[in-house]
Design a protein around this motif. Sequence first.
Motif, mmCIF file in Angstrom:
data_model
loop_
_atom_site.group_PDB
_atom_site.id
_atom_site.type_symbol
_atom_site.label_atom_id
_atom_site.label_comp_id
_atom_site.label_asym_id
_atom_site.label_seq_id
_atom_site.Cartn_x
_atom_site.Cartn_y
_atom_site.Cartn_z
ATOM 1 N N ILE A 75 51.354 5.493 -47.204
ATOM 2 C CA ILE A 75 50.037 5.110 -46.715
ATOM 3 C C ILE A 75 49.540 4.009 -47.658
ATOM 4 N N PRO A 76 49.883 2.757 -47.376
ATOM 5 C CA PRO A 76 49.597 1.690 -48.326
ATOM 6 C C PRO A 76 48.120 1.290 -48.465
ATOM 7 N N CYS A 77 47.306 1.542 -47.448
ATOM 8 C CA CYS A 77 45.919 1.095 -47.531
ATOM 9 C C CYS A 77 44.992 1.979 -46.691
ATOM 10 N N GLU A 78 43.701 1.756 -46.847
ATOM 11 C CA GLU A 78 42.694 2.538 -46.127
ATOM 12 C C GLU A 78 42.778 2.311 -44.616
ATOM 13 N N ASN A 79 43.120 1.097 -44.204
ATOM 14 C CA ASN A 79 43.278 0.823 -42.763
ATOM 15 C C ASN A 79 44.423 1.644 -42.178
ATOM 16 N N GLY A 86 45.401 20.406 -30.333
ATOM 17 C CA GLY A 86 45.546 21.442 -31.351
ATOM 18 C C GLY A 86 45.116 21.011 -32.733
ATOM 19 N N VAL A 87 44.915 19.701 -32.937
ATOM 20 C CA VAL A 87 44.503 19.197 -34.244
ATOM 21 C C VAL A 87 42.998 19.390 -34.417
ATOM 22 N N ILE A 88 42.618 19.970 -35.536
ATOM 23 C CA ILE A 88 41.214 20.198 -35.851
ATOM 24 C C ILE A 88 40.686 19.113 -36.782
ATOM 25 N N LYS A 89 41.493 18.765 -37.795
ATOM 26 C CA LYS A 89 41.052 17.810 -38.808
ATOM 27 C C LYS A 89 42.258 17.118 -39.424
ATOM 28 N N VAL A 90 42.090 15.829 -39.770
ATOM 29 C CA VAL A 90 43.154 15.059 -40.420
ATOM 30 C C VAL A 90 42.573 14.384 -41.658
ATOM 31 N N GLU A 91 43.246 14.526 -42.781
ATOM 32 C CA GLU A 91 42.872 13.860 -44.027
ATOM 33 C C GLU A 91 44.123 13.198 -44.603
ATOM 34 N N CYS A 92 43.930 12.079 -45.286
ATOM 35 C CA CYS A 92 45.055 11.369 -45.909
ATOM 36 C C CYS A 92 44.775 11.160 -47.393
ATOM 37 N N SER A 93 45.825 11.258 -48.192
ATOM 38 C CA SER A 93 45.750 10.952 -49.615
ATOM 39 C C SER A 93 46.647 9.747 -49.881
#
Length: 65
Positions: free
Chosen positions: A9-13, A27-34
Amino acid sequence: MLITLKSKIPCENCSNAIKATLSKVPGVIKVECSLAKSEIYVESNENIRQVLIEELKKTGRICNA
């Protein structure tokens, strides 16, 4: 159920694009990325890991589940 996937995940975009794509999966409730850990965290009511991986592949992203 919390599902953790590894993907560059190279950038915020890119993070926003991943969130938008995976949020549409039933079925997805929430997605977060680090960005720092190159991890994607998906909260779901069921084990949809393989579906999420396939959706990431459609966007051209490589996922190391």
